[in-house]
Design a protein around this motif. Structure first.
Motif, PDB file in Angstrom:
ATOM      1  N   ALA A 142       9.018  46.572  20.112  1.00 33.06           N
ATOM      2  CA  ALA A 142       9.424  47.631  19.172  1.00 33.06           C
ATOM      3  C   ALA A 142      10.343  48.654  19.833  1.00 33.06           C
ATOM      4  CB  ALA A 142       8.190  48.325  18.610  1.00 33.06           C
ATOM      5  N   ASP A 143      10.129  48.912  21.146  1.00 35.25           N
ATOM      6  CA  ASP A 143      10.917  49.931  21.835  1.00 35.25           C
ATOM      7  C   ASP A 143      12.164  49.370  22.511  1.00 35.25           C
ATOM      8  OD1 ASP A 143       9.101  51.908  21.103  1.00 35.25           O
ATOM      9  OD2 ASP A 143       7.828  51.521  22.839  1.00 35.25           O
ATOM     10  N   GLY A 144      12.409  48.068  22.356  1.00 36.60           N
ATOM     11  CA  GLY A 144      13.610  47.465  22.921  1.00 36.60           C
ATOM     12  C   GLY A 144      13.622  47.450  24.434  1.00 36.60           C
ATOM     13  N   ILE A 145      12.464  47.209  25.057  1.00 37.50           N
ATOM     14  CA  ILE A 145      12.342  47.214  26.511  1.00 37.50           C
ATOM     15  C   ILE A 145      12.363  45.781  27.037  1.00 37.50           C
ATOM     16  CG2 ILE A 145      10.921  47.932  28.460  1.00 37.50           C
ATOM     17  CD1 ILE A 145      12.038  50.244  26.770  1.00 37.50           C
ATOM     18  N   ASP A 146      13.114  45.559  28.107  1.00 38.26           N
ATOM     19  CA  ASP A 146      13.152  44.233  28.737  1.00 38.26           C
ATOM     20  C   ASP A 146      12.095  44.098  29.826  1.00 38.26           C
ATOM     21  OD1 ASP A 146      15.490  43.151  27.333  1.00 38.26           O
ATOM     22  OD2 ASP A 146      16.609  44.688  28.409  1.00 38.26           O
ATOM     23  N   VAL A 147      11.958  45.141  30.635  1.00 37.73           N
ATOM     24  CA  VAL A 147      11.021  45.121  31.766  1.00 37.73           C
ATOM     25  C   VAL A 147      10.297  46.456  31.800  1.00 37.73           C
ATOM     26  CG1 VAL A 147      10.790  44.970  34.281  1.00 37.73           C
ATOM     27  CG2 VAL A 147      12.485  43.548  33.102  1.00 37.73           C
ATOM     28  N   VAL A 148       8.974  46.426  32.001  1.00 36.82           N
ATOM     29  CA  VAL A 148       8.217  47.669  32.073  1.00 36.82           C
ATOM     30  C   VAL A 148       7.376  47.668  33.347  1.00 36.82           C
ATOM     31  CG1 VAL A 148       6.306  46.725  30.687  1.00 36.82           C
ATOM     32  CG2 VAL A 148       6.605  49.204  30.874  1.00 36.82           C
ATOM     33  N   PHE A 149       7.332  48.815  34.015  1.00 42.04           N
ATOM     34  CA  PHE A 149       6.456  49.016  35.164  1.00 42.04           C
ATOM     35  C   PHE A 149       5.275  49.862  34.704  1.00 42.04           C
ATOM     36  CE2 PHE A 149      10.490  48.100  37.151  1.00 42.04           C
ATOM     37  CZ  PHE A 149      10.161  47.352  38.270  1.00 42.04           C
ATOM     38  N   ARG A 150       4.061  49.436  35.058  1.00 42.34           N
ATOM     39  CA  ARG A 150       2.861  50.206  34.735  1.00 42.34           C
ATOM     40  C   ARG A 150       2.026  50.374  35.989  1.00 42.34           C
ATOM     41  NH1 ARG A 150       3.030  46.944  29.840  1.00 42.34           N
ATOM     42  NH2 ARG A 150       3.115  48.256  27.985  1.00 42.34           N
ATOM     43  N   LEU A 151       1.346  51.523  36.083  1.00 41.93           N
ATOM     44  CA  LEU A 151       0.373  51.768  37.144  1.00 41.93           C
ATOM     45  C   LEU A 151      -0.980  51.797  36.464  1.00 41.93           C
ATOM     46  CD1 LEU A 151       2.263  54.739  38.879  1.00 41.93           C
ATOM     47  CD2 LEU A 151       2.705  52.285  39.069  1.00 41.93           C
ATOM     48  N   THR A 152      -1.723  50.709  36.567  1.00 42.95           N
ATOM     49  CA  THR A 152      -2.894  50.579  35.714  1.00 42.95           C
ATOM     50  C   THR A 152      -3.878  49.539  36.247  1.00 42.95           C
ATOM     51  OG1 THR A 152      -3.613  50.046  33.453  1.00 42.95           O
ATOM     52  CG2 THR A 152      -1.717  48.846  34.287  1.00 42.95           C
ATOM     53  N   GLU A 153      -5.124  49.690  35.849  1.00 41.64           N
ATOM     54  CA  GLU A 153      -6.123  48.656  36.102  1.00 41.64           C
ATOM     55  C   GLU A 153      -6.234  47.704  34.919  1.00 41.64           C
ATOM     56  OE1 GLU A 153      -9.456  51.310  36.900  1.00 41.64           O
ATOM     57  OE2 GLU A 153      -9.394  50.704  39.005  1.00 41.64           O
ATOM     58  N   ARG A 154      -5.532  48.025  33.822  1.00 39.74           N
ATOM     59  CA  ARG A 154      -5.601  47.197  32.608  1.00 39.74           C
ATOM     60  C   ARG A 154      -4.184  46.925  32.096  1.00 39.74           C
ATOM     61  NH1 ARG A 154      -9.435  51.071  32.178  1.00 39.74           N
ATOM     62  NH2 ARG A 154      -8.089  52.372  30.862  1.00 39.74           N
ATOM     63  N   PRO A 155      -3.479  45.964  32.712  1.00 43.69           N
ATOM     64  CA  PRO A 155      -2.132  45.631  32.240  1.00 43.69           C
ATOM     65  C   PRO A 155      -2.167  45.068  30.819  1.00 43.69           C
ATOM     66  CG  PRO A 155      -2.905  44.018  33.833  1.00 43.69           C
ATOM     67  CD  PRO A 155      -3.905  45.126  33.849  1.00 43.69           C
ATOM     68  N   SER A 156      -1.049  45.152  30.147  1.00 43.28           N
ATOM     69  CA  SER A 156      -0.974  44.705  28.758  1.00 43.28           C
ATOM     70  C   SER A 156      -1.175  43.201  28.654  1.00 43.28           C
ATOM     71  CB  SER A 156       0.382  45.078  28.156  1.00 43.28           C
ATOM     72  OG  SER A 156       0.536  46.462  28.097  1.00 43.28           O
ATOM     73  N   GLU A 157      -1.998  42.789  27.702  1.00 39.81           N
ATOM     74  CA  GLU A 157      -2.180  41.370  27.439  1.00 39.81           C
ATOM     75  C   GLU A 157      -0.984  40.856  26.643  1.00 39.81           C
ATOM     76  OE1 GLU A 157      -5.881  40.785  25.500  1.00 39.81           O
ATOM     77  OE2 GLU A 157      -7.081  41.570  27.159  1.00 39.81           O
ATOM     78  N   GLY A 158      -0.701  39.585  26.770  1.00 40.21           N
ATOM     79  CA  GLY A 158       0.382  38.979  26.025  1.00 40.21           C
ATOM     80  C   GLY A 158       1.731  39.084  26.698  1.00 40.21           C
ATOM     81  N   LEU A 159       1.782  39.735  27.865  1.00 49.07           N
ATOM     82  CA  LEU A 159       3.030  39.834  28.618  1.00 49.07           C
ATOM     83  C   LEU A 159       2.872  39.143  29.966  1.00 49.07           C
ATOM     84  CD1 LEU A 159       3.970  43.595  28.062  1.00 49.07           C
ATOM     85  CD2 LEU A 159       4.830  41.616  26.799  1.00 49.07           C
ATOM     86  N   VAL A 160       3.973  38.637  30.492  1.00 49.66           N
ATOM     87  CA  VAL A 160       3.951  38.088  31.848  1.00 49.66           C
ATOM     88  C   VAL A 160       3.689  39.226  32.826  1.00 49.66           C
ATOM     89  CG1 VAL A 160       5.254  36.826  33.592  1.00 49.66           C
ATOM     90  CG2 VAL A 160       5.598  36.305  31.172  1.00 49.66           C
ATOM     91  N   LEU A 161       2.857  38.974  33.820  1.00 52.67           N
ATOM     92  CA  LEU A 161       2.440  40.013  34.765  1.00 52.67           C
ATOM     93  C   LEU A 161       2.788  39.615  36.187  1.00 52.67           C
ATOM     94  CD1 LEU A 161       0.802  42.521  35.693  1.00 52.67           C
ATOM     95  CD2 LEU A 161      -1.237  41.071  35.621  1.00 52.67           C
ATOM     96  N   LYS A 162       3.464  40.521  36.908  1.00 53.49           N
ATOM     97  CA  LYS A 162       3.659  40.375  38.343  1.00 53.49           C
ATOM     98  C   LYS A 162       3.087  41.615  39.012  1.00 53.49           C
ATOM     99  CE  LYS A 162       7.077  38.417  40.262  1.00 53.49           C
ATOM    100  NZ  LYS A 162       8.388  38.028  40.836  1.00 53.49           N
ATOM    101  N   LYS A 163       2.097  41.429  39.873  1.00 54.54           N
ATOM    102  CA  LYS A 163       1.527  42.537  40.614  1.00 54.54           C
ATOM    103  C   LYS A 163       2.345  42.723  41.886  1.00 54.54           C
ATOM    104  CE  LYS A 163      -3.155  41.714  38.871  1.00 54.54           C
ATOM    105  NZ  LYS A 163      -4.569  41.424  39.234  1.00 54.54           N
ATOM    106  N   ILE A 164       2.972  43.896  42.011  1.00 56.76           N
ATOM    107  CA  ILE A 164       3.888  44.099  43.133  1.00 56.76           C
ATOM    108  C   ILE A 164       3.418  45.201  44.082  1.00 56.76           C
ATOM    109  CG2 ILE A 164       5.904  43.210  41.919  1.00 56.76           C
ATOM    110  CD1 ILE A 164       6.700  46.009  41.227  1.00 56.76           C
ATOM    111  N   GLY A 165       2.193  45.617  43.933  1.00 53.82           N
ATOM    112  CA  GLY A 165       1.662  46.634  44.823  1.00 53.82           C
ATOM    113  C   GLY A 165       0.475  47.338  44.208  1.00 53.82           C
ATOM    114  N   LYS A 166      -0.028  48.344  44.917  1.00 53.03           N
ATOM    115  CA  LYS A 166      -1.156  49.140  44.435  1.00 53.03           C
ATOM    116  C   LYS A 166      -0.755  50.617  44.407  1.00 53.03           C
ATOM    117  CE  LYS A 166      -4.987  47.857  44.100  1.00 53.03           C
ATOM    118  NZ  LYS A 166      -5.786  47.342  42.973  1.00 53.03           N
ATOM    119  N   ALA A 167      -1.297  51.303  43.421  1.00 48.39           N
ATOM    120  CA  ALA A 167      -1.103  52.756  43.336  1.00 48.39           C
ATOM    121  C   ALA A 167      -2.471  53.410  43.324  1.00 48.39           C
ATOM    122  CB  ALA A 167      -0.320  53.117  42.078  1.00 48.39           C
ATOM    123  N   ASN A 168      -2.674  54.339  44.216  1.00 45.97           N
ATOM    124  CA  ASN A 168      -3.933  55.063  44.288  1.00 45.97           C
ATOM    125  C   ASN A 168      -3.699  56.537  43.978  1.00 45.97           C
ATOM    126  OD1 ASN A 168      -5.564  52.815  45.272  1.00 45.97           O
ATOM    127  ND2 ASN A 168      -4.377  53.024  47.158  1.00 45.97           N
TER     128      ASN A 168
END
Length: 303
Positions: A142-168
């Motif tokens: 809906a927001d016209g986004i190609d790639v999104v970065f999230r800092l979370t313990e619960r990534p969005s379901e239904g999207l491809v996920l690459k874990k590229i690090g940890k944020a504390n």
């Protein structure tokens, strides 16, 4: 002529072009892998539909009629347009070009992603980047986004996920503040301190702590709240209290000893704690520009 009839004509028009280009039914049949009689039937059908004579066969050669010649010139434009469409779709998946829209939390974008923008644009001169800073939920379709970065313990379901690090999440204060007010040794002691928090919601002053199975929730107070990481960090450096930050925000200030870490043995849970998740929509045919963004930021992102 309606669209359905026009679409039905296209294979016959394409065949007509090949016959003219090859100069005979026999040569065209070899190129297309069909019999000359099958091509003859296609041309007869096309002539009937268009109500014109397109080709005349003599004993020595194939002759195109005046009407056929005009139609041939128009049809070559159709074939050229089809070739261009194929070339565009092919390059779409091989040569990075076009615009890629990236969404990420404000602090992560300014501190982690921004330094990589110029190197990326230099490496991929035909790609444009559009960055959207957003700390809330993102609907990438809906927001016209190609790639999104999230800092979370619960990534969005239904999207491809690459874990590229940890944020504390990390607490820190200025050395001067600690010298004056003392260093907390337990989360409960934060109630006796001035704390800097976001002030975005009614609950973001409530901090959750975890250590060796002990869990505790503390409602902190303070005279200064701001939902901008750099401004909140400036407040900490100005001795206004203890602030809560993603670790990448204060990494360099900790090394430089501009701030000191508070309660380092405790895990703090909340927004911007967890995996650094790079996510994008699943697709069988990923454009090269999006693949370039994913690979570049995955490889070069440092925290």
């Amino acid at each position: 002529m309606d669209t359905h009839k026009l679409i039905a004509l296209m294979p016959d028009l394409a065949t007509f072009i090949v016959i003219v280009d090859e100069g005979s039914y026999t040569a065209a049949s070899r190129k297309l892998g069909v019999t000359p009689s099958a091509l003859s039937k296609q041309i007869a059908r096309l002539e009937k539909t268009l109500s014109v004579k397109l080709l005349e066969r003599t004993t020595r050669k194939l002759v195109i009629s005046e009407s056929g010649n005009r139609i041939y010139k128009q049809c070559t434009q159709m074939i050229d347009a089809a070739k261009e469409a194929i070339e565009i779709s092919s390059s779409e998946h091989t040569i990075p070009s076009g615009t890629v829209t990236i969404a990420a939390p404000k602090a992560f974008m300014s501190i982690v992603l921004q330094p990589l923008v110029k190197p990326f644009l230099t490496q991929y001169p035909e790609v444009n980047l559009k960055l959207k800073a957003c700390d809330g939920d993102i609907d990438i379709i809906a927001d016209g986004i190609d790639v999104v970065f999230r800092l979370t313990e619960r990534p969005s379901e239904g999207l491809v996920l690459k874990k590229i690090g940890k944020a504390n999440l990390t607490l820190c204060a200025s050395p001067e503040y600690i010298a004056k007010r003392g260093m907390p040794t337990h989360p409960r002691e934060l109630k006796q301190h001035d704390c800097l928090y976001l002030g975005e919601t009614n609950t973001d002053h409530i901090w959750d702590f975890d250590k060796d199975g002990e869990q505790i929730t503390v409602a902190v107070t303070g005279r200064y709240a701001v939902n901008h990481s750099q401004m909140r960090l400036k407040g900490v450096k100005d001795n206004l209290g203890i602030g809560l930050f993603p670790d990448f925000v204060i990494k360099h200030d900790l090394i430089a000893e501009n701030v000191v870490q508070v309660l380092p043995d405790w895990t703090i849970r909340g927004n911007y704690h967890g995996d650094i998740a790079l996510q994008y929509a699943q697709t069988k045919f990923m454009p090269a520009r999006i693949r370039a963004v994913i690979d570049f930021f995955t490889l070069n992102l440092t925290l």
